[in-house]
Design a protein around this motif. Structure first.
Motif, mmCIF file in Angstrom:
data_model
loop_
_atom_site.group_PDB
_atom_site.id
_atom_site.type_symbol
_atom_site.label_atom_id
_atom_site.label_comp_id
_atom_site.label_asym_id
_atom_site.label_seq_id
_atom_site.Cartn_x
_atom_site.Cartn_y
_atom_site.Cartn_z
ATOM 1 N N ILE A 1 55.437 92.132 40.851
ATOM 2 C CA ILE A 1 55.243 91.251 42.008
ATOM 3 C C ILE A 1 54.233 90.159 41.698
ATOM 4 O O ILE A 1 54.453 88.984 42.003
ATOM 5 C CB ILE A 1 54.807 92.072 43.239
ATOM 6 N N ILE A 2 53.118 90.513 41.093
ATOM 7 C CA ILE A 2 52.108 89.485 40.825
ATOM 8 C C ILE A 2 52.562 88.538 39.725
ATOM 9 O O ILE A 2 52.011 87.444 39.580
ATOM 10 C CB ILE A 2 50.744 90.114 40.461
ATOM 11 N N ARG B 1 53.720 74.895 42.259
ATOM 12 C CA ARG B 1 54.642 74.378 41.253
ATOM 13 C C ARG B 1 55.636 75.463 40.836
ATOM 14 O O ARG B 1 55.420 76.647 41.076
ATOM 15 C CB ARG B 1 53.885 73.884 40.022
ATOM 16 N N ALA B 2 56.684 75.020 40.167
ATOM 17 C CA ALA B 2 57.731 75.955 39.740
ATOM 18 C C ALA B 2 57.199 77.017 38.795
ATOM 19 O O ALA B 2 57.642 78.162 38.810
ATOM 20 C CB ALA B 2 58.885 75.191 39.093
ATOM 21 N N ASP B 3 56.218 76.656 37.947
ATOM 22 C CA ASP B 3 55.694 77.600 36.961
ATOM 23 C C ASP B 3 54.439 78.317 37.452
ATOM 24 O O ASP B 3 53.800 79.043 36.690
ATOM 25 C CB ASP B 3 55.390 76.881 35.644
ATOM 26 N N ALA B 4 54.073 78.126 38.716
ATOM 27 C CA ALA B 4 52.852 78.728 39.258
ATOM 28 C C ALA B 4 53.166 80.071 39.904
ATOM 29 O O ALA B 4 54.306 80.332 40.314
ATOM 30 C CB ALA B 4 52.210 77.788 40.275
ATOM 31 N N PRO B 5 52.165 80.960 40.024
ATOM 32 C CA PRO B 5 52.393 82.248 40.696
ATOM 33 C C PRO B 5 52.815 82.037 42.146
ATOM 34 O O PRO B 5 52.266 81.182 42.842
ATOM 35 C CB PRO B 5 51.024 82.930 40.610
ATOM 36 N N LEU B 6 53.786 82.796 42.584
ATOM 37 C CA LEU B 6 54.225 82.704 43.972
ATOM 38 C C LEU B 6 53.137 83.195 44.920
ATOM 39 O O LEU B 6 52.986 82.675 46.030
ATOM 40 C CB LEU B 6 55.496 83.535 44.169
ATOM 41 N N LEU B 7 52.362 84.208 44.474
ATOM 42 C CA LEU B 7 51.311 84.811 45.296
ATOM 43 C C LEU B 7 49.968 84.655 44.576
ATOM 44 O O LEU B 7 49.462 85.607 43.975
ATOM 45 C CB LEU B 7 51.618 86.291 45.538
ATOM 46 N N PRO B 8 49.390 83.472 44.635
ATOM 47 C CA PRO B 8 48.174 83.216 43.855
ATOM 48 C C PRO B 8 46.912 83.693 44.562
ATOM 49 O O PRO B 8 46.921 84.072 45.737
ATOM 50 C CB PRO B 8 48.178 81.685 43.737
ATOM 51 N N THR B 9 45.819 83.666 43.818
ATOM 52 C CA THR B 9 44.507 83.848 44.423
ATOM 53 C C THR B 9 44.094 82.528 45.068
ATOM 54 O O THR B 9 44.812 81.534 44.995
ATOM 55 C CB THR B 9 43.470 84.247 43.361
ATOM 56 N N GLN C 1 48.388 85.768 55.413
ATOM 57 C CA GLN C 1 49.757 85.298 55.226
ATOM 58 C C GLN C 1 50.290 85.712 53.853
ATOM 59 O O GLN C 1 51.429 86.169 53.730
ATOM 60 C CB GLN C 1 49.797 83.776 55.372
ATOM 61 N N ARG C 2 49.449 85.547 52.843
ATOM 62 C CA ARG C 2 49.878 85.932 51.492
ATOM 63 C C ARG C 2 50.101 87.434 51.398
ATOM 64 O O ARG C 2 51.089 87.901 50.820
ATOM 65 C CB ARG C 2 48.829 85.508 50.465
ATOM 66 N N ASP C 3 49.170 88.214 51.974
ATOM 67 C CA ASP C 3 49.278 89.669 51.865
ATOM 68 C C ASP C 3 50.519 90.198 52.571
ATOM 69 O O ASP C 3 51.187 91.113 52.079
ATOM 70 C CB ASP C 3 48.026 90.330 52.445
ATOM 71 N N ARG C 4 50.836 89.614 53.738
ATOM 72 C CA ARG C 4 52.024 90.092 54.442
ATOM 73 C C ARG C 4 53.282 89.813 53.619
ATOM 74 O O ARG C 4 54.172 90.661 53.519
ATOM 75 C CB ARG C 4 52.150 89.449 55.825
ATOM 76 N N LEU C 5 53.350 88.631 53.022
ATOM 77 C CA LEU C 5 54.505 88.320 52.183
ATOM 78 C C LEU C 5 54.547 89.243 50.967
ATOM 79 O O LEU C 5 55.618 89.738 50.590
ATOM 80 C CB LEU C 5 54.454 86.865 51.732
ATOM 81 N N MET C 6 53.410 89.489 50.352
ATOM 82 C CA MET C 6 53.353 90.360 49.178
ATOM 83 C C MET C 6 53.870 91.764 49.520
ATOM 84 O O MET C 6 54.724 92.321 48.806
ATOM 85 C CB MET C 6 51.913 90.457 48.662
ATOM 86 N N LEU C 7 53.401 92.332 50.616
ATOM 87 C CA LEU C 7 53.810 93.675 51.002
ATOM 88 C C LEU C 7 55.281 93.704 51.420
ATOM 89 O O LEU C 7 55.992 94.678 51.145
ATOM 90 C CB LEU C 7 52.920 94.183 52.131
ATOM 91 N N THR C 8 55.741 92.640 52.062
ATOM 92 C CA THR C 8 57.154 92.556 52.443
ATOM 93 C C THR C 8 58.037 92.526 51.205
ATOM 94 O O THR C 8 59.071 93.212 51.142
ATOM 95 C CB THR C 8 57.403 91.302 53.295
ATOM 96 N N LEU C 9 57.643 91.746 50.214
ATOM 97 C CA LEU C 9 58.418 91.683 48.972
ATOM 98 C C LEU C 9 58.439 93.032 48.254
ATOM 99 O O LEU C 9 59.473 93.454 47.714
ATOM 100 C CB LEU C 9 57.836 90.611 48.047
#
Length: 253
Positions: A167-168, A216-224, A148-156
């Motif tokens: 992106i990261i 959270r607001a200050d957290a990475p959108l695409l975390p590990t 799910q994360r990877d698909r969003l990352m590649l879409t972005l």
């Protein structure tokens, strides 16, 4: 002014990475980190190749011959590209220009070292993928959290054309979802830009946030998995995995 009365190399480096870079030039943390890595490599090379440990290294040792040998070492022994070699040279040049104002007694040595040229190289034409191949890479299986994360990352990345580092580096607070959804990217040199999001990208973002309400607001959108920011190496591995999967339908990939 001789070797004993000139500012020590350690003093110059400390001032360069302290008040000069952080306060006077206000360089970005990424630039500071890149310069730091350059000096780690340089001092390691001096110790191994010239038997000059870091605590004995002086500005007069950073002469043109030493610098040329160091750059050759980066290309041959470390297999660095010409572009990477030039980045390291740019960091050393910046330091030498700073040192020239602090240690004028060594201006001749500094001038000779500054004369070491950047190396020219051929810039390859950037290629592209047909739309169907790009969509096949993005079509990552979403039966796992990573998928799910990877698909969003590649879409972005497809939507924005952003660099991997941009992106990261996206935080939750950089995303605006609404009638006109957008994302803010933080580029090199502290430059920022805001880009519109396609409707399908905004929809994928909403689904991701519903699955991960703890972000959270200050957290990475695409975390590990452990909530930290991804690295470029992480993205490289996940992209390679997506390409391998897509190659079953598109062998030319």
């Amino acid at each position: 002014m001789n070797r004993q009365t000139s500012p020590t190399f350690a003093t110059l480096v400390q001032e360069f990475f302290g008040p000069y870079m952080l306060q006077q030039r206000a360089l970005s943390p990424r630039t500071v980190a890149s310069y730091r890595d350059t000096f780690v490599l340089l001092l390691n090379y001096a110790e191994k190749a010239c038997s000059l440990p870091a605590h004995n290294f002086q500005l007069i040792d950073l002469n043109a011959q030493f610098l040329a040998s160091f750059l050759e070492h980066l290309e041959i022994q470390r297999n660095n590209s010409v572009r990477s070699r030039n980045v390291r040279l740019a960091a050393v040049r910046s330091f030498l220009k700073f040192a020239a104002r602090r240690d004028p007694a060594n201006l001749a040595i500094i001038e000779q070292a500054l004369a070491v040229p950047m190396k020219r190289f051929d810039r390859h034409m950037v290629g592209f993928l047909p739309r169907e191949q790009m969509l096949a890479i993005i079509d990552v299986a979403t039966d796992t959290w990573l998928g799910q994360r990877d698909r969003l990352m590649l879409t972005l990345m497809f939507n924005t054309g952003a660099r991997v580092s941009e992106i990261i580096g996206v935080r939750m607070s950089d995303v605006v979802l609404g009638p006109s959804s957008s994302i803010r990217l933080h580029g090199k040199g502290r430059k920022q830009r805001t880009l519109p999001l396609w409707k399908n990208t905004a929809r994928a973002l909403r689904e991701w946030l519903q699955l991960n309400p703890q972000i959270r607001a200050d957290a990475p959108l695409l975390p590990t998995r452990d909530g930290r920011m991804m690295t470029r190496a992480n993205v490289t591995r996940r992209l390679a995995h997506a390409v391998d999967s897509a190659a079953t339908k598109h062998p030319e990939l």
